[in-house]
Design an enzyme around this catalytic site. Structure first.
Site, PDB file in Angstrom:
ATOM      1  N   ASP A 179       0.838  -1.203   0.000  1.00 54.60           N
ATOM      2  CA  ASP A 179       0.000   0.000   0.000  1.00 54.60           C
ATOM      3  C   ASP A 179       0.871   1.249   0.000  1.00 54.60           C
ATOM      4  O   ASP A 179       2.001   1.228   0.500  1.00 54.60           O
ATOM      5  CB  ASP A 179      -0.876   0.046   1.260  1.00 54.60           C
ATOM      6  CG  ASP A 179      -2.070  -0.908   1.187  1.00 54.60           C
ATOM      7  OD1 ASP A 179      -2.299  -1.522   0.134  1.00 54.60           O
ATOM      8  OD2 ASP A 179      -2.765  -1.023   2.215  1.00 54.60           O
ATOM      9  N   ARG A 183      -1.263  -0.617  -8.527  1.00 53.00           N
ATOM     10  CA  ARG A 183      -2.667  -0.278  -8.226  1.00 53.00           C
ATOM     11  C   ARG A 183      -2.765   1.251  -8.274  1.00 53.00           C
ATOM     12  O   ARG A 183      -2.012   1.932  -7.584  1.00 53.00           O
ATOM     13  CB  ARG A 183      -3.062  -0.767  -6.831  1.00 53.00           C
ATOM     14  CG  ARG A 183      -4.454  -0.301  -6.412  1.00 53.00           C
ATOM     15  CD  ARG A 183      -4.656  -0.366  -4.899  1.00 53.00           C
ATOM     16  NE  ARG A 183      -4.545  -1.693  -4.371  1.00 53.00           N
ATOM     17  CZ  ARG A 183      -4.175  -1.954  -3.096  1.00 53.00           C
ATOM     18  NH1 ARG A 183      -3.862  -0.968  -2.277  1.00 53.00           N
ATOM     19  NH2 ARG A 183      -4.113  -3.180  -2.670  1.00 53.00           N
TER      20      ARG A 183
HETATM   21  C1  LIG Z   1      -8.758  -1.161  -3.487  1.00 52.64           C
HETATM   22  C2  LIG Z   1      -8.315   0.169  -2.990  1.00 52.64           C
HETATM   23  C3  LIG Z   1      -7.080   0.292  -2.385  1.00 52.64           C
HETATM   24  C4  LIG Z   1      -6.635   1.533  -1.942  1.00 52.64           C
HETATM   25  N1  LIG Z   1      -5.358   1.676  -1.483  1.00 52.64           N
HETATM   26  C5  LIG Z   1      -4.884   2.911  -1.180  1.00 52.64           C
HETATM   27  C6  LIG Z   1      -3.527   3.120  -0.842  1.00 52.64           C
HETATM   28  O1  LIG Z   1      -2.709   2.191  -0.780  1.00 52.64           O
HETATM   29  N2  LIG Z   1      -3.124   4.392  -0.568  1.00 52.64           N
HETATM   30  C7  LIG Z   1      -3.991   5.470  -0.624  1.00 52.64           C
HETATM   31  O2  LIG Z   1      -3.557   6.614  -0.411  1.00 52.64           O
HETATM   32  N3  LIG Z   1      -5.287   5.290  -0.945  1.00 52.64           N
HETATM   33  C8  LIG Z   1      -5.754   4.046  -1.216  1.00 52.64           C
HETATM   34  N4  LIG Z   1      -7.079   3.888  -1.557  1.00 52.64           N
HETATM   35  C9  LIG Z   1      -8.036   4.994  -1.333  1.00 52.64           C
HETATM   36  C10 LIG Z   1      -8.077   5.966  -2.510  1.00 52.64           C
HETATM   37  O3  LIG Z   1      -6.903   6.728  -2.544  1.00 52.64           O
HETATM   38  C11 LIG Z   1      -9.295   6.911  -2.408  1.00 52.64           C
HETATM   39  O4  LIG Z   1      -9.175   7.689  -1.247  1.00 52.64           O
HETATM   40  C12 LIG Z   1     -10.633   6.207  -2.386  1.00 52.64           C
HETATM   41  O5  LIG Z   1     -10.661   5.129  -3.255  1.00 52.64           O
HETATM   42  C13 LIG Z   1     -11.764   7.185  -2.821  1.00 52.64           C
HETATM   43  O6  LIG Z   1     -11.513   7.644  -4.112  1.00 52.64           O
HETATM   44  P1  LIG Z   1     -12.358   7.247  -5.421  1.00 52.64           P
HETATM   45  O7  LIG Z   1     -11.382   6.888  -6.476  1.00 52.64           O
HETATM   46  O8  LIG Z   1     -13.380   6.236  -5.112  1.00 52.64           O
HETATM   47  O9  LIG Z   1     -12.997   8.621  -5.911  1.00 52.64           O
HETATM   48  P2  LIG Z   1     -13.839   9.746  -5.182  1.00 52.64           P
HETATM   49  O10 LIG Z   1     -13.896  10.883  -6.158  1.00 52.64           O
HETATM   50  O11 LIG Z   1     -13.309  10.031  -3.825  1.00 52.64           O
HETATM   51  O12 LIG Z   1     -15.251   9.083  -5.019  1.00 52.64           O
HETATM   52  C14 LIG Z   1     -16.077   8.764  -6.132  1.00 52.64           C
HETATM   53  C15 LIG Z   1     -17.383   8.195  -5.595  1.00 52.64           C
HETATM   54  O13 LIG Z   1     -17.111   6.946  -4.937  1.00 52.64           O
HETATM   55  C16 LIG Z   1     -17.898   6.802  -3.769  1.00 52.64           C
HETATM   56  N5  LIG Z   1     -16.986   6.738  -2.602  1.00 52.64           N
HETATM   57  C17 LIG Z   1     -15.671   6.985  -2.577  1.00 52.64           C
HETATM   58  N6  LIG Z   1     -15.150   6.776  -1.355  1.00 52.64           N
HETATM   59  C18 LIG Z   1     -16.177   6.413  -0.583  1.00 52.64           C
HETATM   60  C19 LIG Z   1     -16.301   6.044   0.787  1.00 52.64           C
HETATM   61  N7  LIG Z   1     -15.258   6.034   1.616  1.00 52.64           N
HETATM   62  N8  LIG Z   1     -17.529   5.719   1.252  1.00 52.64           N
HETATM   63  C20 LIG Z   1     -18.612   5.718   0.440  1.00 52.64           C
HETATM   64  N9  LIG Z   1     -18.550   6.042  -0.871  1.00 52.64           N
HETATM   65  C21 LIG Z   1     -17.362   6.390  -1.378  1.00 52.64           C
HETATM   66  C22 LIG Z   1     -18.803   7.999  -3.732  1.00 52.64           C
HETATM   67  O14 LIG Z   1     -19.986   7.658  -4.398  1.00 52.64           O
HETATM   68  C23 LIG Z   1     -18.046   9.040  -4.512  1.00 52.64           C
HETATM   69  O15 LIG Z   1     -18.869  10.017  -5.067  1.00 52.64           O
HETATM   70  C24 LIG Z   1      -7.509   2.666  -2.037  1.00 52.64           C
HETATM   71  C25 LIG Z   1      -8.742   2.534  -2.658  1.00 52.64           C
HETATM   72  C26 LIG Z   1      -9.156   1.314  -3.142  1.00 52.64           C
HETATM   73  C27 LIG Z   1     -10.478   1.229  -3.844  1.00 52.64           C
END
Ligand SMILES: Cc1cc2nc3c(=O)[nH]c(=O)nc-3n(C[C@H](O)[C@H](O)[C@H](O)COP(=O)(O)OP(=O)(O)OC[C@H]3O[C@@H](n4cnc5c(N)ncnc54)[C@H](O)[C@@H]3O)c2cc1C
Length: 303
Positions: free
Chosen positions: A130, A180
């Site tokens: 991560d 990722r």
């Molecule tokens: C499999 C996976 C691994 C990850 N690993 C890391 C990592 O190693 N390091 C790191 O910095 N980040 C990590 N993240 C988190 C990532 O950086 C984002 O903060 C997170 O995925 C929200 O961003 P988004 O791309 O969904 O877009 P956004 O623009 O934030 O969200 C788009 C839409 O997704 C939905 N959504 C997003 N987040 C949420 C939530 N928490 N609860 C409910 N609905 C939500 C909402 O409908 C929102 O409108 C990971 C995410 C995933 C999916």
């Protein structure tokens, strides 16, 4: 503003103690965390596997400050790997370098990581490192590249909010390392990171195209429907097969979208966190979508 406050609260130890000991907040955390034990995570994985979804198991913990904790955390990951092998569940592993002791010493962290990668590679299980806050970006990229020379089944995460990420993706792709792609979950200053969602998203789409064109089985980790639509279009236009990449999402987030993508024949993997150290993870999930706080509070009131 609320987002910044929640990310600040993620680091607050007194608040952590209150939230972690409180019966109501513990039950609220269950939306995003599979449970406190490996057995809970295994059950959650079985349910996801039945829905056609693969899993990335994350034994929660980060920023450990003493060697015993780092070794205990390593043991937690080793047990998870052993469990995947023994039960045959469809899962790989995600690790955090600060859970393995990176804040104590790089040597300790690498020693623990090697133990994990040796066992995982014996069983052919992929391990994703991560990406944490920007203080660790360079070390994470360097350690991943070094480990990848010895272990094929290791990759890492790149955050589209950082200006530096294109260069990092280029370097990892050149080394054949699996990436990722995420937007990024920490609070980073304007000097090094895009602040506006539109800029983070634009960079995400550019990096996504690069990874899908030249990367090694990239993971497109997002719940953003506009980005998912862009992935479909890009792969269709460029003849990139659905078997060349996977979508990844978080446990408890957009289950409807997860199922829809599976039905359409895409590979989907869900990140399943478990363990007792869930407080900072939960706060980051709140910060991503502050309306989760309302969901959590209203559930607590009903409980
Ligand atoms: C499999 C996976 C691994 C990850 N690993 C890391 C990592 O190693 N390091 C790191 O910095 N980040 C990590 N993240 C988190 C990532 O950086 C984002 O903060 C997170 O995925 C929200 O961003 P988004 O791309 O969904 O877009 P956004 O623009 O934030 O969200 C788009 C839409 O997704 C939905 N959504 C997003 N987040 C949420 C939530 N928490 N609860 C409910 N609905 C939500 C909402 O409908 C929102 O409108 C990971 C995410 C995933 C999916």
């Amino acid at each position: 503003m609320l987002k910044d406050t929640l990310l600040y609260m993620a680091q607050n130890e007194r608040l952590r103690d209150f939230v972690v000991q409180n019966r109501m907040t513990r039950s609220m955390a269950r939306r995003f965390v599979a449970g406190e034990t490996l057995n809970d995570a295994t059950q959650a994985t079985r349910v996801l596997n039945k829905r056609g979804i693969q899993v990335a198991l994350d034994h929660l913990g980060e920023n450990v400050s003493d060697e015993r904790e780092a070794r205990a955390s390593t043991q937690g990951y080793l047990s998870a790997i052993e469990n995947v092998k023994q039960t045959g569940i469809g899962a790989n592993i995600s690790v955090k370098l600060t859970a393995l002791g990176l804040d104590i010493s790089k040597e300790l962290c690498e020693e623990n990581l090697v133990a994990i990668l040796e066992q995982a590679s014996e069983y052919g299980i992929f391990v994703c490192i991560d990406m944490e806050g920007s203080a660790y970006t360079q070390q994470t990229v360097d350690i991943t590249l070094r480990m990848h020379q010895r272990f094929e089944h290791v990759g890492t995460v790149i955050q589209s909010y950082l200006y530096r990420s294109r260069k990092d993706v280029e370097q990892l792709v050149a080394g054949g390392v699996r990436v990722r792609l995420v937007k990024g979950a920490y609070k980073e200053p304007q000097a090094i990171a895009f602040q506006a969602k539109a800029d983070v998203d634009r960079n995400y789409i550019q990096l996504m195209m690069l990874l899908l064109s030249r990367g090694n089985f990239p993971a497109i980790a997002t719940h953003d429907e506009a980005i998912i639509a862009a992935v479909r279009k890009f792969t269709r236009d460029h003849g990139i097969g659905r078997d060349a990449f996977e979508f990844q999402m978080l446990y408890g987030v957009r289950r409807d979208l997860q199922d829809m993508l599976v039905q359409q024949g895409y590979n989907v993997r869900v990140y399943v966190p478990y363990g007792s150290q869930w407080y900072p993870y939960l706060m980051r999930r709140m910060a991503e979508r502050p309306s989760n706080l309302m969901f959590v509070v209203s559930n607590a009131i009903r409980a």
